[in-house]
Design an enzyme around this catalytic site. Structure first.
Site, PDB file in Angstrom:
ATOM      1  N   ILE A 126     149.971 -43.796 101.616  1.00 44.15           N
ATOM      2  CA  ILE A 126     150.830 -44.847 102.211  1.00 44.15           C
ATOM      3  C   ILE A 126     152.297 -44.479 101.975  1.00 44.15           C
ATOM      4  O   ILE A 126     153.164 -44.730 102.807  1.00 44.15           O
ATOM      5  CB  ILE A 126     150.504 -46.219 101.571  1.00 44.15           C
ATOM      6  CG1 ILE A 126     149.138 -46.688 102.067  1.00 44.15           C
ATOM      7  CG2 ILE A 126     151.580 -47.259 101.860  1.00 44.15           C
ATOM      8  CD1 ILE A 126     148.625 -47.920 101.363  1.00 44.15           C
ATOM      9  N   ARG A 135     153.607 -41.675 102.119  1.00 35.83           N
ATOM     10  CA  ARG A 135     154.077 -40.587 102.992  1.00 35.83           C
ATOM     11  C   ARG A 135     154.100 -40.975 104.461  1.00 35.83           C
ATOM     12  O   ARG A 135     154.617 -40.226 105.289  1.00 35.83           O
ATOM     13  CB  ARG A 135     153.156 -39.366 102.825  1.00 35.83           C
ATOM     14  CG  ARG A 135     153.299 -38.665 101.534  1.00 35.83           C
ATOM     15  CD  ARG A 135     153.161 -37.153 101.625  1.00 35.83           C
ATOM     16  NE  ARG A 135     152.137 -36.628 102.462  1.00 35.83           N
ATOM     17  CZ  ARG A 135     151.130 -35.842 102.038  1.00 35.83           C
ATOM     18  NH1 ARG A 135     151.014 -35.564 100.748  1.00 35.83           N
ATOM     19  NH2 ARG A 135     150.268 -35.337 102.876  1.00 35.83           N
ATOM     20  N   THR A 153     160.457 -33.381 100.976  1.00 34.10           N
ATOM     21  CA  THR A 153     159.312 -33.793 100.153  1.00 34.10           C
ATOM     22  C   THR A 153     159.573 -35.195  99.600  1.00 34.10           C
ATOM     23  O   THR A 153     160.703 -35.503  99.187  1.00 34.10           O
ATOM     24  CB  THR A 153     159.012 -32.856  98.965  1.00 34.10           C
ATOM     25  OG1 THR A 153     158.094 -33.525  98.082  1.00 34.10           O
ATOM     26  CG2 THR A 153     160.227 -32.480  98.150  1.00 34.10           C
ATOM     27  N   ILE A 154     158.534 -35.988  99.590  1.00 34.09           N
ATOM     28  CA  ILE A 154     158.683 -37.301  98.959  1.00 34.09           C
ATOM     29  C   ILE A 154     158.896 -37.140  97.455  1.00 34.09           C
ATOM     30  O   ILE A 154     159.413 -38.035  96.806  1.00 34.09           O
ATOM     31  CB  ILE A 154     157.461 -38.224  99.210  1.00 34.09           C
ATOM     32  CG1 ILE A 154     156.179 -37.653  98.605  1.00 34.09           C
ATOM     33  CG2 ILE A 154     157.304 -38.552 100.673  1.00 34.09           C
ATOM     34  CD1 ILE A 154     155.051 -38.686  98.489  1.00 34.09           C
ATOM     35  N   ASP A 155     158.501 -35.980  96.896  1.00 29.73           N
ATOM     36  CA  ASP A 155     158.535 -35.804  95.438  1.00 29.73           C
ATOM     37  C   ASP A 155     159.954 -35.619  94.888  1.00 29.73           C
ATOM     38  O   ASP A 155     160.169 -35.799  93.691  1.00 29.73           O
ATOM     39  CB  ASP A 155     157.691 -34.592  95.014  1.00 29.73           C
ATOM     40  CG  ASP A 155     156.247 -34.696  95.463  1.00 29.73           C
ATOM     41  OD1 ASP A 155     155.796 -35.824  95.764  1.00 29.73           O
ATOM     42  OD2 ASP A 155     155.570 -33.655  95.519  1.00 29.73           O
ATOM     43  N   MET A 158     152.659 -41.188  93.700  1.00 34.23           N
ATOM     44  CA  MET A 158     152.611 -39.727  93.837  1.00 34.23           C
ATOM     45  C   MET A 158     153.820 -39.078  93.159  1.00 34.23           C
ATOM     46  O   MET A 158     154.598 -39.759  92.490  1.00 34.23           O
ATOM     47  CB  MET A 158     152.551 -39.350  95.313  1.00 34.23           C
ATOM     48  CG  MET A 158     151.194 -39.523  95.939  1.00 34.23           C
ATOM     49  SD  MET A 158     151.226 -38.899  97.637  1.00 34.23           S
ATOM     50  CE  MET A 158     149.471 -38.790  97.964  1.00 34.23           C
ATOM     51  N   GLY A 193     152.873 -30.934 102.499  1.00 34.16           N
ATOM     52  CA  GLY A 193     152.598 -32.350 102.723  1.00 34.16           C
ATOM     53  C   GLY A 193     153.660 -32.950 103.633  1.00 34.16           C
ATOM     54  O   GLY A 193     154.843 -32.688 103.444  1.00 34.16           O
TER      55      GLY A 193
HETATM   56  O1  F6P Z   1     153.989 -33.085  97.622  1.00 30.07           O
HETATM   57  C1  F6P Z   1     153.765 -34.306  98.246  1.00 30.07           C
HETATM   58  C2  F6P Z   1     152.482 -34.933  97.748  1.00 30.07           C
HETATM   59  O2  F6P Z   1     152.323 -36.165  98.422  1.00 30.07           O
HETATM   60  C3  F6P Z   1     152.380 -35.106  96.237  1.00 30.07           C
HETATM   61  O3  F6P Z   1     153.105 -36.205  95.763  1.00 30.07           O
HETATM   62  C4  F6P Z   1     150.900 -35.216  96.070  1.00 30.07           C
HETATM   63  O4  F6P Z   1     150.468 -34.834  94.783  1.00 30.07           O
HETATM   64  C5  F6P Z   1     150.367 -34.276  97.102  1.00 30.07           C
HETATM   65  O5  F6P Z   1     151.384 -34.110  98.074  1.00 30.07           O
HETATM   66  C6  F6P Z   1     149.111 -34.733  97.777  1.00 30.07           C
HETATM   67  O6  F6P Z   1     148.728 -33.742  98.657  1.00 30.07           O
HETATM   68  P1  F6P Z   1     147.566 -33.921  99.740  1.00 30.07           P
HETATM   69  O7  F6P Z   1     148.096 -34.822 100.806  1.00 30.07           O
HETATM   70  O8  F6P Z   1     147.341 -32.545 100.245  1.00 30.07           O
HETATM   71  O9  F6P Z   1     146.402 -34.516  99.021  1.00 30.07           O
END
Ligand code: F6P
Length: 342
Positions: A272, A274, A125-127, A169, A10
């Site tokens: 939004i 990301r 990663t935003i996570d 997220m 992502g």
């Molecule tokens: O790992 C980053 C993330 O934005 C998570 O927070 C989220 O669950 C996932 O990716 C969403 O992935 P995608 O953009 O493939 O739906």
């Protein structure tokens, strides 16, 4: 050296700042050449690349997304994936790779290193769920976006005496929810790390209404109730085995409305979080990680991930960084709980 750069998984704000730092220092200080591989591991797997020199990285520091594109391609799930990567690197005269990614992309980098591919990893990663680094870039920007949304939701929730549930997220880690909720003064924060009791959450919400304020409930997409499962958008898994989360906010709003008798609505912030330009913190972190990554590559220090520890940028073994997810410790959750319902 001729070094390939790729961004996988992502996207998040700050990827371009890393690419810029790697290329600027790599060319100016060390005289290396660069190749940009497109769309994560799909690039080296299929031999899809683009030129990457000083001219290509001008002006990209504040730009969100990634000029290289991204994908969730897992070469270990594709027949002869590793051999194809090795062949394409040789065909393009690429000596080594700098892989910018999260647990999946860097998990692949870890395995490739064990199979003699020269690779350095950069955590993104935003996570914020990667081990061995205090923060990943992208996280600060996502938290600020969510915080601003919560600030705005406070005023409209109060005008209408509604509960507003904000779903953020973070996958199986509650970092975004915890930080955005604390910064935004949420009434309750729900994380994947701690199953919640829906009656207790309804109690916090009612208490907040008694103080004449409307409650904001921040819920991480991976959070789930004591006697329930995570809510999924569908059952499909990607090539790394991940399901698509999302929907807990809607479920929660319905439950809270039924239990409290007060209208409850849901806002799902989704991608939004990301998108768009990185915060100053993320630009600086991404730039410093990029500088350390090219230093590591120049020195031939393969199999390392660059990381933030305290205020220093250090190198740690990729295997150590990808061993397990970094989730929110319960003592951090206890800090937030002080404010619940009040
Ligand atoms: O790992 C980053 C993330 O934005 C998570 O927070 C989220 O669950 C996932 O990716 C969403 O992935 P995608 O953009 O493939 O739906």
């Amino acid at each position: 050296m001729r070094i390939g750069v790729l961004t996988g998984g992502g996207d998040c704000p700050g990827l371009n700042a890393v690419i810029r730092a790697v290329v600027r220092k790599g060319v100016a200080s060390y005289g290396h050449e660069f190749v940009g591989f497109r769309e994560g591991w799909r690039g080296p797997l299929e031999g899809i690349s683009r030129p990457l020199g000083i001219a290509e990285v001008r002006g990209i520091l504040p730009r969100g997304g990634t000029i290289l594109g991204s994908s969730r391609t897992n070469p270990f799930k594709i027949e002869n994936g590793v051999e194809r990567i090795k062949e394409n690197l040789a065909a393009q005269g690429v000596d080594a790779l700098i892989a910018i990614g999260g647990e999946d992309t860097l998990g692949v980098a870890t395995k490739l290193h064990e199979l003699d591919v020269k690779v350095v990893g950069v955590p993104k990663t935003i996570d914020n769920d990667l081990g061995a680094t205090d923060y990943t870039f992208g996280f600060d920007t996502a938290v600020n976006i969510a915080m601003e949304a919560i600030d705005r939701l406070h005023t409209t929730a109060e005008s209408h005496h509604r509960t507003l549930v904000v779903e953020v997220m973070g996958r199986h880690a509650g970092w975004i929810a915890l930080h955005a909720g604390l910064a935004g003064g949420a009434n309750v924060i729900l994380l994947p790390e701690r199953k919640f009791d829906i009656d207790q959450v309804a109690g916090y919400v009612e208490k907040r209404f008694q103080h004449q304020y409307a409650p904001i409930v921040v819920v991480a997409e991976g959070a789930h109730p004591l006697d329930g499962q995570m809510v999924l958008q569908n059952q499909e898994v990607d090539s790394f085995g991940h399901v698509r989360l999302g929907g807990i906010g809607q479920w929660l709003a319905e439950q809270l409305e039924a239990k409290t008798g007060k209208e409850a609505r849901t806002v799902v912030l989704g991608h939004i979080q990301r998108g768009g330009t990185p915060s100053a913190f993320d630009r600086v972190l991404a730039t410093r990680l990029g500088l350390q990554a090219i230093d590591a590559a120049h020195e031939g220090d393969w199999g390392k991930m660059v990381a933030l520890q305290s205020t220093d940028i250090v190198r740690v073994p990729l295997a150590e960084a990808t061993r397990e997810l970094k989730t929110v410790p319960l003592e951090r959750y206890a800090e937030a709980e002080v404010f619940f319902g009040s």
